[in-house]
Design a protein around this motif. Structure first.
Motif, short mmCIF file in Angstrom:
data_model
loop_
_atom_site.label_atom_id
_atom_site.label_comp_id
_atom_site.label_asym_id
_atom_site.label_seq_id
_atom_site.Cartn_x
_atom_site.Cartn_y
_atom_site.Cartn_z
N CYS A 49 0.89 -1.29 -0.09
CA CYS A 49 -0.22 0.15 0.06
C CYS A 49 0.80 1.22 -0.14
O CYS A 49 1.94 1.41 0.73
CB CYS A 49 -0.74 -0.02 1.17
N MET A 50 0.61 1.97 -0.78
CA MET A 50 1.38 3.37 -1.11
C MET A 50 2.81 3.24 -1.17
O MET A 50 3.16 2.81 -2.15
CB MET A 50 0.95 4.17 0.25
N SER A 75 -4.68 -0.80 -3.45
CA SER A 75 -5.37 0.09 -2.46
C SER A 75 -5.37 1.62 -2.43
O SER A 75 -6.24 2.41 -2.35
CB SER A 75 -4.98 -0.57 -1.01
N ILE A 76 -3.88 1.87 -2.50
CA ILE A 76 -3.54 3.34 -2.69
C ILE A 76 -2.16 3.29 -3.31
O ILE A 76 -1.30 2.65 -3.16
CB ILE A 76 -3.36 3.94 -1.25
N SER A 96 -7.85 4.01 -4.77
CA SER A 96 -8.54 5.00 -3.82
C SER A 96 -8.12 6.27 -3.61
O SER A 96 -8.56 7.33 -3.27
CB SER A 96 -8.93 4.22 -2.63
N TRP A 97 -6.79 6.38 -3.79
CA TRP A 97 -6.11 7.65 -3.49
C TRP A 97 -4.67 7.40 -4.31
O TRP A 97 -4.03 6.27 -4.48
CB TRP A 97 -5.54 7.77 -1.84
N PHE A 98 -4.28 8.48 -4.96
CA PHE A 98 -3.25 8.66 -6.06
C PHE A 98 -2.55 9.89 -5.79
O PHE A 98 -2.76 10.82 -6.23
CB PHE A 98 -3.92 8.76 -7.44
N SER A 99 -1.17 9.79 -5.09
CA SER A 99 -0.21 10.71 -5.22
C SER A 99 1.02 10.48 -4.36
O SER A 99 0.76 9.30 -3.75
CB SER A 99 -0.77 12.11 -4.32
N ILE A 106 0.27 17.22 -4.03
CA ILE A 106 -0.64 16.53 -5.28
C ILE A 106 0.52 16.10 -6.30
O ILE A 106 1.33 16.93 -6.70
CB ILE A 106 -1.66 17.15 -5.95
N MET A 110 0.43 12.49 -11.90
CA MET A 110 -0.88 11.96 -12.07
C MET A 110 -1.80 13.21 -12.83
O MET A 110 -2.58 12.87 -13.51
CB MET A 110 -1.41 11.55 -10.44
N PHE A 121 -7.61 7.50 -13.95
CA PHE A 121 -7.49 7.14 -12.64
C PHE A 121 -9.19 7.03 -12.27
O PHE A 121 -9.70 7.70 -11.82
CB PHE A 121 -6.96 8.35 -11.85
N GLU A 123 -11.48 5.93 -9.61
CA GLU A 123 -11.59 6.18 -8.16
C GLU A 123 -12.50 5.37 -7.45
O GLU A 123 -13.92 5.40 -7.79
CB GLU A 123 -11.80 7.48 -7.79
N TRP A 124 -12.19 4.60 -6.37
CA TRP A 124 -13.25 3.82 -5.66
C TRP A 124 -13.02 4.23 -3.82
O TRP A 124 -11.55 4.55 -3.83
CB TRP A 124 -13.22 2.54 -5.66
N SER A 125 -13.74 4.02 -3.16
CA SER A 125 -13.41 4.24 -1.77
C SER A 125 -12.39 3.18 -1.55
O SER A 125 -12.37 2.19 -2.09
CB SER A 125 -14.40 4.26 -0.96
N HIS A 126 -11.66 3.23 -0.61
CA HIS A 126 -10.47 2.31 0.07
C HIS A 126 -11.25 1.10 0.63
O HIS A 126 -10.74 -0.04 0.18
CB HIS A 126 -9.60 2.99 1.26
#
Lengths: 323, 258
Positions: A49-50, A75-76, A96-99, A106, A110, A121, A123-126
């Motif tokens: 993740c991330m 996930s992220i 769910s999150w992209f940076s 930001i 991206m 991108f 987007e869905w919730s995590h």
């Protein structure tokens, strides 16, 4: 652009599983051979993740092999998302999150790629990402949730989700489509030749990814004996028979972290942010050339990250076990 | 009246202190990185030692080491002295199961019903700026009572957000419950000017307290919609020396409090 991959019919899901060699057999390959198992156009789920346990080396190898039209889900995503967009290997990332990370603001890459329409991108919730993989892992076509309703995150995905009234309680729920990736790529601390993966620290969504995916390709900090795995079977993260191949790649998550071994290479993450700040197109092209295309091997890549940064990250990584 | 020149704290420090005071001992708090994490940790060190933190990376009940603030809620630094680490999906499901008292978020843009946008500035089909997105924000806002900490600026407090990433009270009244979200919702918004709450009937945001030295007109001028004041609106107490001292120990490099 087409929305998220369609839900696989159960017969197809079972047929894919039935076609797999489930025996305990040697699965050790080189990094390049592992990357060669992933084909153009496939949906690749990224483990970790991330900035944690990112299979960075395998993504690096996919970029060098110039794969095309991949869809990634995670996930992220952090700078790994920037890399797959800028290198042209992917046109779409489902996450769910992209940076790169909050401290760097930001992501310029991206923004440039999505705002120009070159890449998407989705987007869905995590939790929805997690429940979609979990449905896939459970062999079910969907998962009900109480999240994402009423929001525009939900509205944008309305073509692929379903409003649902619970037949038991009459309550409003949302059905999320299962996500069954073609391949899951996951980096772990240790693994044996048969693909028994052991993970220290945060497990993220990796168990569900492995079970949901048609194939799993691992990179590992080190390959250990099967006897060593059997001494601590509670540490094994998912079944070996989900795994197709494993490549030993020390520092295979660099410049991201691998729990207990090294933290993110923060100075390098600063450099990436700096290089993409002013002129994002030129900056990321220079970055890819310097760190992705010029090095002749993963060792040479690590050499370019530098021994100093590597030792700083390693010292911080190991300190998690200090009192 | 305290003038800006006399202040011995930054706006971010004021935010963190005021936000920390909204938390009570014994609560389980789902916190994002940045001011939310700082505020929750500050509360834990001062008036609410029994707060249990949850991080969406999969961490339950950690204790942050001063000077080692995590860069996100998904790295090993988040797991220091944790009671448990668990898969991401399972820590988020604790929200759905009802084990989380407060979800603690930051926000890029918020509207009069407490809806938050962290996804798009402009038209989502052709955005002026693509923002990083929801992460767990949508899940937390859908399933728990929410505290938000953010700067009070006109461009952030808008009549209608460009995109509802994390649902507040949607279009007001009972619209949130009718959308399938019978629990949770906006609880407090802590800004560098004031503390906002929610009118129980209309679900519109309203000012419940001003920070010391802040005039009501200053809040109105920095809010992009007409905002009411609660009948019993008060003034908050200045950050104490102790609060600022502990805060600066937690973030000595001023990563989040510059």
């Amino acid at each position: 652009m087409p929305q998220t991959p369609p839900v696989k019919p159960y017969a197809q899901l079972r047929a894919e599983t039935a076609g797999r060699d489930r025996s305990l057999h040697d699965k050790v390959v080189t990094l390049d051979a592992a990357a060669a198992l992933i084909r153009d156009g496939e949906h690749v789920a990224i483990g970790g993740c991330m900035m944690s346990r990112t299979p960075s080396a395998l993504i690096w190898a996919l970029v060098r092999a110039r794969r095309r039209n991949l869809t990634f889900s995670r996930s992220i995503v952090s700078s790994d998302g920037d890399i797959v967009f800028a290198s042209g290997i992917a046109k779409k990332v489902i996450t769910s999150w992209f940076s790169q990370g909050i401290v760097w603001g930001i992501s310029r890459v991206m923004r440039a790629w999505t705002e120009s329409g070159r890449a998407e991108f989705e987007e869905w919730s995590h939790m929805s990402m997690g429940l979609r993989y979990r449905a896939g892992a459970m062999g079910l076509p969907f998962m009900p949730t109480r999240s994402m309703m009423g929001s525009d995150v939900g509205r944008l995905r309305a073509g692929t989700t379903k409003d649902f009234v619970c037949p038991f309680t009459g309550e409003k729920l949302l059905l999320l489509p299962a996500l069954n990736p073609d391949v899951a790529i996951i980096h772990v601390q240790r693994c044996d030749q048969f693909g028994n993966p052991q993970i220290d620290g945060l497990p993220f969504m990796d168990h569900d990814l492995a079970l949901a995916a048609k194939r799993v390709i691992l990179t590992t900090e080190r390959i250990v004996s099967n006897d060593q795995i059997r001494r601590q079977p509670d540490q094994t993260a998912f079944p070996f028979f989900t795994v197709e191949a494993v490549a030993e790649v020390p520092y295979g998550s660099a410049p991201h972290e691998c729990y207990g071994l090294y933290e993110p290479f923060f100075k390098h993450m600063d450099l990436f942010a700096e290089m993409t700040r002013a002129d994002v197109e030129k900056g990321v092209e220079d970055y890819l050339k310097r760190f992705y295309f010029e090095p002749k091997s993963w060792t040479e890549y690590l050499d370019r990250l530098g021994l100093n940064d590597l030792l700083v990250a390693t010292r911080a990584g190991r300190s998690i076990y200090d009192d | 009246m305290t003038s800006l020149l006399q202040r011995n704290y930054t706006s971010s420090e004021l935010l963190a202190v005021m936000a920390s005071r909204t938390l009570a001992d014994g609560q389980t708090v789902f916190a994002g990185v940045g001011i939310p994490l700082l505020a929750a940790t500050l509360a834990q060190r001062l008036h609410a030692p029994g707060i249990t933190l949850l991080f969406e990376g999969g961490v339950l009940g950690p204790f942050i080491v001063p000077g080692e603030l995590p860069p996100s809620t998904n790295e090993q630094r988040c797991t220091r002295r944790a009671n448990m680490i668990l898969p991401i999906t399972d820590v988020l499901l604790l929200l759905q199961r009802g084990y989380v008292d407060i979800g603690f978020l930051g926000g890029a843009q918020i509207d009069r019903y407490g809806n938050i946008n962290t996804s798009f500035i402009g038209d989502p089909a052709k955005p002026k700026t693509r923002l990083p997105g929801t992460g767990g924000g949508n899940d937390i806002a859908s399933l728990a009572k929410i505290v938000v900490a953010m700067k009070h600026e006109k461009r952030r407090f808008v009549e209608k957000v460009d995109f509802i990433t994390s649902p507040g009270f949607l279009s007001g009244g009972d619209s949130r419950a009718r959308a399938g979200l019978p629990t949770g919702g906006m609880h407090k918004i802590v800004t560098d000017l004031a503390i906002l709450g929610v009118d129980p009937a209309s679900k519109k945001l309203r000012v419940e307290a001003l920070h010391p030295g802040v005039a009501a007109d200053q809040v109105r001028a920095n809010t992009g919609f007409s905002i009411d004041f609660a009948p019993n609106a008060t003034v908050t107490d200045l950050p104490t020396g102790r609060e600022l001292e502990v805060l600066r120990q937690l973030d000595p490099a001023q990563l989040y409090t510059a």
